[in-house]
Design a protein around this motif. Structure first.
Motif, mmCIF file in Angstrom:
data_model
loop_
_atom_site.group_PDB
_atom_site.id
_atom_site.type_symbol
_atom_site.label_atom_id
_atom_site.label_comp_id
_atom_site.label_asym_id
_atom_site.label_seq_id
_atom_site.Cartn_x
_atom_site.Cartn_y
_atom_site.Cartn_z
ATOM 1 N N PRO A 22 4.486 -5.826 -4.597
ATOM 2 C CA PRO A 22 4.659 -7.002 -3.738
ATOM 3 C C PRO A 22 5.024 -6.572 -2.313
ATOM 4 C CG PRO A 22 5.812 -7.290 -5.822
ATOM 5 C CD PRO A 22 5.357 -5.868 -5.777
ATOM 6 N N SER A 23 4.772 -7.448 -1.366
ATOM 7 C CA SER A 23 4.870 -7.116 0.050
ATOM 8 C C SER A 23 6.229 -6.567 0.457
ATOM 9 C CB SER A 23 4.536 -8.360 0.887
ATOM 10 O OG SER A 23 4.643 -8.083 2.258
ATOM 11 N N LEU A 24 7.316 -7.257 0.103
ATOM 12 C CA LEU A 24 8.630 -6.853 0.585
ATOM 13 C C LEU A 24 9.081 -5.530 -0.023
ATOM 14 C CD1 LEU A 24 10.557 -10.248 0.678
ATOM 15 C CD2 LEU A 24 9.420 -9.045 2.547
ATOM 16 N N GLU A 25 8.828 -5.331 -1.328
ATOM 17 C CA GLU A 25 9.187 -4.069 -1.953
ATOM 18 C C GLU A 25 8.403 -2.919 -1.327
ATOM 19 O OE1 GLU A 25 8.783 -6.877 -3.383
ATOM 20 O OE2 GLU A 25 10.152 -7.167 -5.067
ATOM 21 N N ALA A 26 7.146 -3.170 -1.007
ATOM 22 C CA ALA A 26 6.318 -2.128 -0.398
ATOM 23 C C ALA A 26 6.810 -1.798 1.008
ATOM 24 C CB ALA A 26 4.858 -2.587 -0.345
ATOM 25 N N TYR A 27 7.168 -2.831 1.758
ATOM 26 C CA TYR A 27 7.646 -2.574 3.113
ATOM 27 C C TYR A 27 8.955 -1.782 3.079
ATOM 28 C CZ TYR A 27 8.844 -3.118 8.002
ATOM 29 O OH TYR A 27 9.160 -2.848 9.315
ATOM 30 N N LEU A 28 9.826 -2.097 2.136
ATOM 31 C CA LEU A 28 11.077 -1.350 2.010
ATOM 32 C C LEU A 28 10.797 0.120 1.729
ATOM 33 C CD1 LEU A 28 14.091 -0.981 1.770
ATOM 34 C CD2 LEU A 28 13.986 -1.911 -0.548
ATOM 35 N N ASP A 29 9.859 0.400 0.840
ATOM 36 C CA ASP A 29 9.537 1.796 0.544
ATOM 37 C C ASP A 29 8.921 2.494 1.750
ATOM 38 O OD1 ASP A 29 10.538 2.431 -1.921
ATOM 39 O OD2 ASP A 29 8.602 2.852 -2.836
ATOM 40 N N ASN A 30 8.129 1.760 2.539
ATOM 41 C CA ASN A 30 7.488 2.357 3.707
ATOM 42 C C ASN A 30 8.486 2.701 4.804
ATOM 43 O OD1 ASN A 30 4.891 2.323 2.689
ATOM 44 N ND2 ASN A 30 4.388 0.317 3.551
ATOM 45 N N MET A 31 9.510 1.861 4.964
ATOM 46 C CA MET A 31 10.450 2.078 6.061
ATOM 47 C C MET A 31 11.783 2.647 5.608
ATOM 48 S SD MET A 31 12.951 -0.553 5.786
ATOM 49 C CE MET A 31 13.406 -1.078 7.428
ATOM 50 N N GLY A 32 11.967 2.762 4.290
ATOM 51 C CA GLY A 32 13.244 3.215 3.776
ATOM 52 C C GLY A 32 13.388 4.719 3.726
ATOM 53 N N VAL A 33 14.476 5.160 3.098
ATOM 54 C CA VAL A 33 14.826 6.582 3.080
ATOM 55 C C VAL A 33 14.574 7.207 1.717
ATOM 56 C CG1 VAL A 33 16.727 8.222 3.347
ATOM 57 C CG2 VAL A 33 16.508 6.307 4.926
ATOM 58 N N VAL A 34 15.141 6.610 0.672
ATOM 59 C CA VAL A 34 14.971 7.131 -0.683
ATOM 60 C C VAL A 34 14.122 6.137 -1.451
ATOM 61 C CG1 VAL A 34 16.125 7.939 -2.773
ATOM 62 C CG2 VAL A 34 17.238 8.230 -0.543
ATOM 63 N N PRO A 35 12.875 6.466 -1.761
ATOM 64 C CA PRO A 35 11.982 5.513 -2.431
ATOM 65 C C PRO A 35 12.487 5.106 -3.805
ATOM 66 C CG PRO A 35 10.756 7.402 -1.550
ATOM 67 C CD PRO A 35 12.213 7.742 -1.455
ATOM 68 N N ASP A 36 11.962 3.999 -4.273
ATOM 69 C CA ASP A 36 12.300 3.486 -5.603
ATOM 70 C C ASP A 36 12.165 4.558 -6.681
ATOM 71 O OD1 ASP A 36 13.311 0.967 -5.757
ATOM 72 O OD2 ASP A 36 11.393 -0.041 -6.023
ATOM 73 N N SER A 37 11.063 5.293 -6.633
ATOM 74 C CA SER A 37 10.783 6.262 -7.687
ATOM 75 C C SER A 37 11.848 7.357 -7.729
ATOM 76 C CB SER A 37 9.397 6.892 -7.454
ATOM 77 O OG SER A 37 9.331 7.492 -6.161
ATOM 78 N N ILE A 38 12.354 7.763 -6.576
ATOM 79 C CA ILE A 38 13.385 8.792 -6.552
ATOM 80 C C ILE A 38 14.739 8.207 -6.930
ATOM 81 C CG2 ILE A 38 14.630 10.415 -5.066
ATOM 82 C CD1 ILE A 38 12.065 11.008 -3.639
ATOM 83 N N ARG A 39 15.043 6.994 -6.466
ATOM 84 C CA ARG A 39 16.311 6.375 -6.861
ATOM 85 C C ARG A 39 16.377 6.173 -8.372
ATOM 86 N NH1 ARG A 39 15.089 2.661 -3.059
ATOM 87 N NH2 ARG A 39 15.637 0.801 -4.266
ATOM 88 N N ALA A 40 15.243 5.874 -8.979
ATOM 89 C CA ALA A 40 15.215 5.681 -10.432
ATOM 90 C C ALA A 40 15.619 6.963 -11.158
ATOM 91 C CB ALA A 40 13.825 5.233 -10.881
#
Length: 646
Positions: free
Chosen positions: A429-447
């Motif tokens: 979804p758009s917001l989750e994707a934007y967070l991963d694009n502009m964030g520091v530690v992606p979802d996959s690594i935080r998991a």
């Protein structure tokens, strides 16, 4: 620029301890080395540290109304204070000073909580109204100046410019807010209104808080928002460019008001160069400009800054930053008070340190990327949104997720070849994707990084909730939407926090003309195609600046203000980052899986992957925890004590 503290008994009129109040105030010495003031009365204590900018001999704080019924402590600059003072004189108010602080006192008496609508500038302040037994807190529209507060178990409202002053209070809990931890590792900072500690909040930008003794403490109330307007007829491009130039010139001009030396940062980028051009054309004397240079050409903009300095005949100063300038790593934790993972805080601190040797006030170009769509991530977001809006999520998720799973990870290749990241992003979804694009530690690594115990404690909370909350008020156009989200999160939480703490640590006031709220409102009303046009961000801004700046400054590739973390973590900081990540300071938190930390280190230090941003965020979190352990607390017996009769 200044620092403020306060203690207000919301229930009764118990005396406030003088030692506690003065200790809190002294923690903010760096924000105001030119003077100190405190005031105590039953159930109230106010403290202030002053950096004298206007009316050097007057304006000491707390500043009271003539009858002593209203007091203010204040951090910031109100640029239209002279016009407001004239309006208030015409309404019968008398002024004893030439400073903007007294305007707040009389504006409160005349307009109450709506006084904030009259102020043009950057501010965080607290008003005490004795007659109404009320404390009123307010923060400027954009969030340039900070204000932290907490309601303690005994009913005390404690507030301060920086968290370090609140930490002295023996009644303040130091328990970490796990949701804030999740947000920190996602964003690289902790977005308003949270702080790293449970029960301590940042007053959000454009909000005010009215607290009356004997009444419950309400939630902060918004008084302003960015008025994006995507519809309507596009204005004539040439006329819009001229109007833009006029707005910027006026915003720069009013920020020259000071009784101390004023200069400007000059990085060589579009925004700071535009501010310097406007400042130089408005000033008869050569503008004092400051920049830093790096040995690594990937990060060095010094030659572009020198070009602008030569064009406008500025009194230019350049300091070369040691490429091994990692002595600041541990100091940053003490400057920022909570985890902060923007590594450009290091060169920002150095340029503020250099500027303070020559000026007391410096203008910066911050805000241009948010106002006029200058970030490269906007381009990728628009491309991805084009796919999202034509392919339903039910089909898009499985299709692009499957393609991403089989595509090789080329994280060192140029973005255009990193299709795996793009496919993964489009599948979300758009917001989750934007967070991963502009964030520091992606979802996959935080998991992988967080322990099952910590994830259970989060109870399903995800950092994207921050964006979802703001998205409810965001405009519909995909570009305007992410600009709005950045103005609510990244701008105040990262950019402005970075500059405020780095500058105030050096007792330097930084003013940001591009974030003048009149200018922001005007820019928000422009159609998106005048901000991003055929792959070019800041389209109108750059065209408007062509009479003032050369094309090689306006249209060169954006470099950023970064440091070579990837080499540091494989070289001089190799052992330091390993010790921080695998030592007891992180392990004892129960938040991180040791095997995940070891894997990140091995992949990065072997050269297989670039995990520098992730490792830096972990290093800064460890530095914060070490700093928190060392933070002093005033003895509980100093909590209450004698007070001065008003």
């Amino acid at each position: 620029m200044c620092g403020l503290v306060g203690l207000f008994d919301t229930r009764e009129e118990r005396p406030v301890g003088r030692a506690l109040l003065e200790a809190m105030n002294d923690r903010l010495y760096h924000r105001g080395p030119d003077g100190s003031g405190t005031h105590l009365e039953p159930g109230l204590g106010l403290g202030h540290r002053r950096l004298a900018i206007i009316d050097l001999d007057g304006g000491d704080q707390p500043l009271f109304s003539e009858d002593g019924s209203v007091a203010v402590v204040y951090n910031g600059e109100i640029y239209n204070f002279r016009e407001l003072a004239e309006q208030l004189r015409n309404r019968g108010y008398r002024f004893r000073t030439r400073c903007d602080t007294e305007v707040i006192v009389h504006a409160w008496r005349e307009w109450g909580k709506d006084c904030v609508h009259r102020f043009r500038g950057m501010f965080a302040f607290a008003v005490w109204d004795r007659a109404h037994r009320t404390v009123f807190l307010a923060r400027d529209r954009i969030g340039i100046k900070p204000l932290h507060y907490a309601v303690l178990e005994d009913g005390t409202l404690a507030f301060a410019s920086e968290l370090k002053a609140l930490l002295l209070h023996p009644g303040l809990s130091r328990e970490l807010d796990y949701r804030a931890v999740e947000e920190y590792f996602a964003y690289g900072y902790i977005p308003d209104p949270k702080t790293i500690l449970k029960g301590v909040h940042k007053l959000p930008p454009g909000h005010r808080l009215t607290v009356r003794r004997g009444a419950p403490v309400p939630a902060p109330e918004p008084y302003w928002d960015v008025p994006f307007s995507d519809g309507g007829t596009a204005p004539d491009e040439r006329a819009a460019g001229e109007e833009l130039g006029g707005y910027l010139a006026e915003a720069v001009s009013i920020r020259r008001i000071a009784d101390v030396p004023v200069g400007a940062f000059l990085s060589g980028g579009v925004d700071s160069s535009a501010v310097v051009a406007m400042l130089a054309q408005a000033d008869d004397e050569p503008v004092r400009t400051c920049s830093i240079s790096f040995g690594d050409p990937r990060f060095n903009e010094a030659s572009h800054a020198a070009h602008v300095a030569e064009r406008y005949g500025t009194d230019h100063s350049v300091q070369e930053v040691n490429p091994q300038d990692f002595d600041l790593v541990d100091r940053l934790a003490g400057i920022y008070d909570e985890p902060f993972a923007d590594s450009s805080a290091m060169p920002t601190y150095r340029v503020c340190e250099q500027a303070r040797k020559r000026v007391t006030v410096a203008l910066s170009g911050d805000g241009g990327d948010e106002n006029f769509a200058g970030y490269r991530r906007y381009r990728w977001h628009l491309h991805e949104e084009g796919v999202r809006r034509h392919v339903p999520q039910a089909l898009r998720g499985p299709l692009f997720g499957s393609l991403a799973a089989v595509y090789p990870k080329l994280n060192r290749a140029p973005r255009i070849f990193r299709a795996k990241a793009t496919l993964e992003s489009v599948s979300r979804p758009s917001l989750e994707a934007y967070l991963d694009n502009m964030g520091v530690v992606p979802d996959s690594i935080r998991a992988r990084l967080f322990t099952p115990r910590f994830r259970q404690a989060l109870q399903g909370y995800h950092a994207a909730e921050v964006l979802r909350g703001h998205a409810e008020n965001a405009p519909e156009h995909p570009l305007s939407q992410v600009q709005y989200l950045d103005m609510k999160t990244y701008l105040p939480g990262d950019i402005l926090t970075k500059v405020d703490r780095a500058s105030m640590a050096n007792s330097l006031e930084v003013r940001v003309p591009v974030l003048d709220h009149h200018f922001v409102e005007w820019a928000a009303g422009l159609p998106p195609e005048l901000k991003y046009h055929r792959g070019e961000g800041k389209y109108l801004f750059k065209k408007a600046m062509r009479p003032h700046l050369p094309d090689e400054v306006l249209y060169r590739r954006k470099m950023g203000f970064a440091v070579p973390l990837d080499e540091w973590f494989r070289g001089p900081l190799r052992d330091k980052v390993r010790e921080a990540l695998l030592g007891p300071i992180l392990q004892d938190t129960g938040i991180f899986r040791r095997e995940a930390l070891e894997g990140l280190l091995e992949q990065h230090q072997s050269g297989k992957w670039d995990h520098s941003a992730v490792l830096w965020s972990l290093l800064m979190f460890a530095a914060f925890l070490r700093q928190l352990e060392k933070e002093p607390v005033v003895a509980r017996e100093e909590l209450h004590g004698d007070y001065a009769t008003p």
